[in-house]
Design a protein around this motif. Structure first.
Motif, short mmCIF file in Angstrom:
data_model
loop_
_atom_site.label_atom_id
_atom_site.label_comp_id
_atom_site.label_asym_id
_atom_site.label_seq_id
_atom_site.Cartn_x
_atom_site.Cartn_y
_atom_site.Cartn_z
N MET A 130 31.45 64.85 33.90
CA MET A 130 32.51 64.24 34.71
C MET A 130 32.43 62.73 34.57
N PRO A 131 33.49 62.09 34.12
CA PRO A 131 33.40 60.70 33.67
C PRO A 131 33.10 59.68 34.75
N ASP A 132 33.53 59.95 35.99
CA ASP A 132 33.38 58.95 37.05
C ASP A 132 32.37 59.36 38.13
N LEU A 133 31.71 60.50 37.96
CA LEU A 133 30.83 61.01 39.01
C LEU A 133 29.61 60.10 39.20
N LYS A 134 29.47 59.59 40.43
CA LYS A 134 28.35 58.71 40.75
C LYS A 134 27.41 59.32 41.77
N PHE A 135 27.90 60.23 42.59
CA PHE A 135 27.09 60.79 43.68
C PHE A 135 27.26 62.30 43.67
N LEU A 136 26.15 63.04 43.51
CA LEU A 136 26.19 64.50 43.54
C LEU A 136 25.03 64.99 44.40
N ASN A 137 25.37 65.70 45.48
CA ASN A 137 24.36 66.23 46.39
C ASN A 137 24.59 67.73 46.58
N LEU A 138 23.68 68.53 46.03
CA LEU A 138 23.71 69.98 46.17
C LEU A 138 22.44 70.48 46.85
N ALA A 139 21.77 69.61 47.58
CA ALA A 139 20.46 69.93 48.16
C ALA A 139 20.57 71.01 49.23
N GLY A 140 19.46 71.71 49.43
CA GLY A 140 19.33 72.61 50.57
C GLY A 140 20.13 73.87 50.51
N ASN A 141 20.63 74.25 49.34
CA ASN A 141 21.35 75.52 49.23
C ASN A 141 20.42 76.68 48.93
N ASN A 142 19.21 76.38 48.50
CA ASN A 142 18.12 77.33 48.33
C ASN A 142 18.30 78.32 47.19
N ASN A 143 19.53 78.66 46.85
CA ASN A 143 19.74 79.70 45.84
C ASN A 143 20.56 79.24 44.65
N LEU A 144 20.73 77.95 44.47
CA LEU A 144 21.36 77.44 43.27
C LEU A 144 20.32 77.35 42.15
N THR A 145 20.70 77.79 40.97
CA THR A 145 19.75 77.82 39.86
C THR A 145 20.26 76.96 38.71
N ALA A 146 19.31 76.53 37.90
CA ALA A 146 19.65 75.79 36.68
C ALA A 146 18.37 75.57 35.90
N SER A 147 18.52 75.48 34.61
CA SER A 147 17.42 75.08 33.74
C SER A 147 17.43 73.56 33.66
N CYS A 148 16.32 72.93 34.04
CA CYS A 148 16.27 71.47 34.02
C CYS A 148 16.53 70.92 32.62
N LEU A 188 19.21 67.37 44.13
CA LEU A 188 19.19 68.81 43.89
C LEU A 188 18.02 69.46 44.61
N ALA A 189 17.55 68.83 45.68
CA ALA A 189 16.37 69.30 46.40
C ALA A 189 16.58 70.68 47.00
N SER A 190 15.48 71.42 47.16
CA SER A 190 15.47 72.71 47.84
C SER A 190 16.45 73.69 47.23
N ASN A 191 16.26 73.94 45.95
CA ASN A 191 17.02 74.96 45.24
C ASN A 191 16.07 75.73 44.34
N LYS A 192 16.59 76.28 43.26
CA LYS A 192 15.75 77.06 42.35
C LYS A 192 15.86 76.55 40.92
N LEU A 193 15.78 75.25 40.76
CA LEU A 193 15.72 74.68 39.42
C LEU A 193 14.41 75.08 38.78
N HIS A 194 14.44 75.33 37.49
CA HIS A 194 13.23 75.77 36.82
C HIS A 194 13.13 75.08 35.47
N GLY A 195 12.01 75.31 34.81
CA GLY A 195 11.80 74.71 33.51
C GLY A 195 11.22 73.31 33.60
#
Length: 938
Positions: free
Chosen positions: A287-305, A321-328
């Protein structure tokens, strides 16, 4: 860090420029206002309460010169009324204004202001009055701000008549609600829609399609609006101008909608703590203009770092991206996010080493990756220093938290080059070796956490140069000659040779008696903690000479005798913890003279007699813990009088008898009531359904600590019987709502009124003689984690509705007279036979007893089979363990700059590894629930 004054100045500046967008000032002050507008404003003023005389300038014939009024320069018509409260908390450096709250009634005379384009009444106090319906007739209105003004009731739908309105701000109004949002369709010019904390629970998922009909919208704030369910797709998609979207702190059960990735204009997106699940779209990085992204505390969002963080992220500044299920593993390409100022990956499943390329992030202010599975040593961030103007590693970094990982090796000397660091957390890793002297170079450092490692040697003298240091924790290491808590000091208690105000030698191996002259040697002591040692003897009377003492913790020792009467001289005492000793005698009446007490622990001693009537003087008391003694008598009714702040009352395991006083329901703040294992009889009063705090779901965790002094404080804690076993709770204690009346002689029916206690997490009525049916309304207790009704005389069926209690992790209905088929469906299938055994009339799964009419593979004619007792309770524990792991870790932090501004202790912010593992698991679940159901921001 921004000081409070600066924040107010910034707010006023924003309001000023926002007003300029909608109001053209010109020479308005020189114009003569219309007489009809002046008369309308006077009538409006007469309906207001103005205690600070803010409207003293509202006199004379020219209303264009009145404070807060702007006029059209050519016609003299009033076009702006700005009466927002610029000092909503009474803050003002000159102390001239005090509290500027306006209140009262908004007169309909405002309808006569035909040219009004700008109306701001925010941060006033309109005493739960409804928003006037006539606001919908102000046809020329472009700006309407009623935020934080204590309006209540339904938002009038005729606001949809304001076709010129561009800015609508109703945020921080939790008493406002909306039944549907169809009226928004009329706001065809709307650019800013701010409804944070307005109750939108009745609108369903249609809110998305309604918002989609506002093509000019650039800002959308629906945080904490009680939205729920799935976020539906949009086709066609019209929100192409959106720049700011905040949907945080709602109760969605949804994946991240694809249409968000179609908003090429998006600058800021916050959907934290909102119950999202599924994969985090990789498209966010493009996203070309994205400066702030907060997805913290959802606990069940996943992604490979390695995939998510290797993207372009061209302008990203804040990534939470705190308190989720990021892995790798973290990719080396993370060092390419050169604009990044805040990176929060707290409590995920990230593994591997920290890439040294992070040293390239010259603008990074906040970096938190605690609570993961990082390994290796601390990287040489200094390698990236050549890319920064100062030629120092991470020159902007103020907050670094790498705690609760598996980092090993020695602390590197380069850490002393982090010149701007304010808070540094390396607690609970496997770091070893000495503490480097270079730490003494960090002159703006306020918080330093090194506890729970394998550090050894002595403290370097250079640490004495850290004049700003307020919190310094090196406990639970192998330091040999430093006088701090949680180390391995042995022998008698040493008294400092100089006068001090704080003495904390807790959790060591100190032995012998407390020196009899301690109060004479340290008369100005404010904080004294000796808990968790091997101290014997009596409490010395000289402690009464410490008349400045605010916190006294002598718990978990081997003290004997009685409490000395001299302690009544410590009139400033807020904390008195004497539990888990061998103290005896009656609880002394003179303790009632300690009127400032907030927490009193006398449990697990040998105290006898009745409760002293002087305890009714404890008007500030929040915790009264007298369990596991030999106290007797009836529970006095005066306990239900005057204790307005009492959160926790534990009288368990004593010899109290008689009936439960119905007036206990007057304890409006009570959250934990533990009267278990006494000799109480009679029925449970119906008034027990009126406990005010228990009837409310706790949305915010209030960390309970008292006696704060120079970075040290008393941390409240309590043992609560949950899941059939005692567990100790500390940091999340305020979220535990428990009613335990087990092990008494109570009789009568289970009162239906108990099911009004909607916030209950623990309900234990086991081991009594309670009769009647389990009410079907038990399903209203949606927060229940532990329910124990075993060993009573309950009859009738197991309610079908129990299966809807999706958070229930422990259920025990055994040894009653229940009958019929067990409703073994949905969530009920997580419980095994031990939950239902001993009820001869029950049949069906999970019991081996088949119900009449079921297909029977045994010999013909046998309608019942003999139940099998496996004697194995481990299966439940296994199920609960995996269920808890499945719920994920807890929600993380407040906005990072708020954390830094508050300068809290590392112990407040992070997991305390000394806590029981079960405490940590409950922490995860309860914080998830809090984030999901929170109804207020801040």
């Amino acid at each position: 860090m921004m000081k409070t004054a600066s924040m107010f100045q910034l707010m006023l500046l924003i309001l000023f420029f926002t007003r300029r967008e909608f109001v053209r000032f010109g020479d308005a002050q020189l114009a003569e206002c219309l007489e009809s507008d002046r008369v309308a404003l006077v009538a409006f003023k007469n309906g207001l309460n103005d205690p600070e005389n803010r409207l003293s300038s509202w006199k004379g014939s020219n209303c264009c010169q009145w404070r807060g009024i702007s006029c059209e320069s050519s016609t003299g018509a009033v076009i702006a009324v700005d009466l927002h409260n610029p000092y909503p908390q009474g803050f003002d450096s000159s102390s001239r204004y005090g509290f500027w709250n306006l209140s009262g009634e908004i007169k309909p005379s405002m309808m006569k202001l035909k040219s009004l384009r700008y109306l701001d009444l925010s941060f006033n106090t309109f005493n739960d009055n409804p928003i006037p319906e006539f606001f919908g007739s102000l046809k020329n209105l472009q700006y309407l701000n009623l935020s934080n003004a204590e309006f209540s009731g339904a938002i009038p739908p005729n606001l949809g008549n304001l076709s010129s309105l561009q800015y609508l701000d109703l945020k921080y109004s939790p008493s406002l609600y909306v039944e549907n949002l169809e009226w928004l369709k009329g706001l065809v010019s709307l650019k800013h829609l701010l409804m944070r904390e307005v109750d939108l629970s009745m609108v369903g998922s249609n809110w998305v399609r309604t918002i989609n009909k506002l093509p000019s919208l650039t800002e959308l704030d629906l945080s904490s609006c009680l939205l729920s369910g799935s976020i539906p797709p949009l086709s066609p998609f019209n929100l192409t101008s959106l720049a700011v979207v905040d949907l945080s702190f709602n109760g969605f059960n949804s994946k991240i909608p694809d249409w968000l990735l179609n908003i090429s204009s998006l600058i800021s997106l916050d959907i934290s703590y909102s119950g999202l699940f599924g994969r985090i779209p990789l498209g966010f990085s493009d996203m070309p203009d994205l400066k702030f992204l907060n997805l913290a505390g959802n606990n069940n969002l996943t992604a490979s770092c390695s995939q998510l963080l290797k993207g372009r992220w061209e302008k990203i500044r804040v990534l939470d991206l705190a308190s989720n299920k990021l892995h790798g593993k973290l990719p080396a390409s993370i060092g390419n996010m050169t604009f990044l100022t805040h990176l929060d990956l707290f409590v995920n499943n990230i593994e591997g080493a920290i890439p040294s390329s992070i040293g390239n992030l010259c603008n990074l202010i906040f970096f938190r990756i605690s609570g993961n599975n990082l390994t290796g040593t601390l990287p040489e961030f200094i390698e990236g220093a050549e890319n920064c103007h100062s030629r120092r590693p991470l020159p902007s970094l103020q907050y670094l938290d790498l705690s609760v990982n598996h980092l090993a090796g020695k602390l590197p000397e380069w850490i002393g080059q982090l010149k701007n660091i304010v808070q540094l957390g390396l607690d609970y890793n496997s770091l070893n070796g000495p503490i480097p002297a270079s730490l003494g170079l960090l002159q703006n450092l306020t918080d330093l956490g090194l506890s729970g490692n394998d550090l050894n040697g002595t403290l370097p003298e250079s640490l004495g140069q850290l004049s700003q240091l307020s919190t310094f924790d090196v406990s639970s290491n192998h330091l040999t000659d430093v006088d701090l808590s949680s180390n391995l000091f042995e022998g008698p208690i040493p008294l400092p040779i100089v006068e001090v105000e704080l003495l904390d030698m807790s959790n060591n191996r100190l032995s012998g008696p407390i020196p009899s002259n301690i109060g004479d040697s340290l008369p100005n002591l404010i904080f004294l903690s000796l808990y968790g040692n091997l101290i014997i003897g009596e409490i010395p009377a000289s402690i009464g000479n410490m008349q400045s003492l605010q916190a006294l913790d002598l718990s978990n020792n081997y003290l004997r005798g009685s409490v000395p009467s001299s302690i009544a001289n410590c009139s400033l005492l807020k904390v008195l913890d004497l539990r888990k000793n061998n103290l005896s005698g009656n609880i002394p009446d003179f303790l009632g003279e300690l009127r400032m007490l907030q927490t009193l622990h006398l449990s697990d001693n040998n105290f006898s007699g009745e409760l002293p009537s002087s305890f009714r003087n404890f008007s500030s008391l929040e915790m009264l813990d007298l369990g596991n003694n030999r106290l007797k008598g009836k529970i006095p009714p005066w306990i239900g009088e005057g204790f307005k702040k009492l959160r926790i009352l534990s009288l368990r395991s004593n010899a109290f008898y008689g009936e439960l006083p119905s007036v206990l329901s007057n304890l409006s703040s009570i959250q934990v009531l533990d009267l278990a294992e006494n000799l109480l009889n009679g029925s449970i009063p119906a008034s027990f359904g009126d406990f005010k705090s228990m009837s409310q779901i706790q949305h915010i965790n209030h960390y309970l600590f008292y006696g704060m002094y120079r970075g040290s404080y008393y941390e409240e804690n309590l043992v609560v019987n949950m899941k059939g076993q005692p567990q100790t709770y500390t940091k999340i204690l305020s979220l535990v709502i428990s009613l335990d009346l087990s092990g008494n002689n109570l009789s009568g029916d289970l009162p239906r009124e108990i099911t009004k206690l909607l916030g209950l997490v623990v309900l234990n009525l086991s081991g009594n003689h309670i009769t009647g049916h389990i009410p079907e309304s038990i399903s209203e207790l949606k927060q229940l984690l532990s329910l124990d009704l075993s060993s009573n005389r309950l009859s009738g069926p197991v309610p079908q509705s129990l299966g809807t209690l999706s958070f229930l992790g422990y259920l025990n209905l055994s040894y009653n007279d229940l009958s019929g088929r067990i409703p073994y469906t949905d969530h009920m299938t997580t419980f095994d036979a031990a939950s239902f055994t001993g009820n001869l009339g029950l049949c069906g799964g999970p019991l081996a007893v088949k119900c009449p009419g079921d297909e029977d593979d045994e010999e013909p004619g046998k309608g019942w089979t003999t139940p099998k007792d496996t004697g194995n309770g481990d299966s439940f524990i296994d199920k609960w363990f995996y269920l808890s792991i499945g719920l994920g870790f807890a929600a993380g932090i407040l906005v990072p700059y708020l954390i830094m501004a508050m300068r809290k202790s590392w112990c407040v912010a992070y997991f305390d590894a000394v806590n029981e593992v079960t405490d940590r698991i409950l922490y995860q679940w309860l914080k998830y629930r809090t984030a999901k159901q929170r109804t207020r921001g801040h």
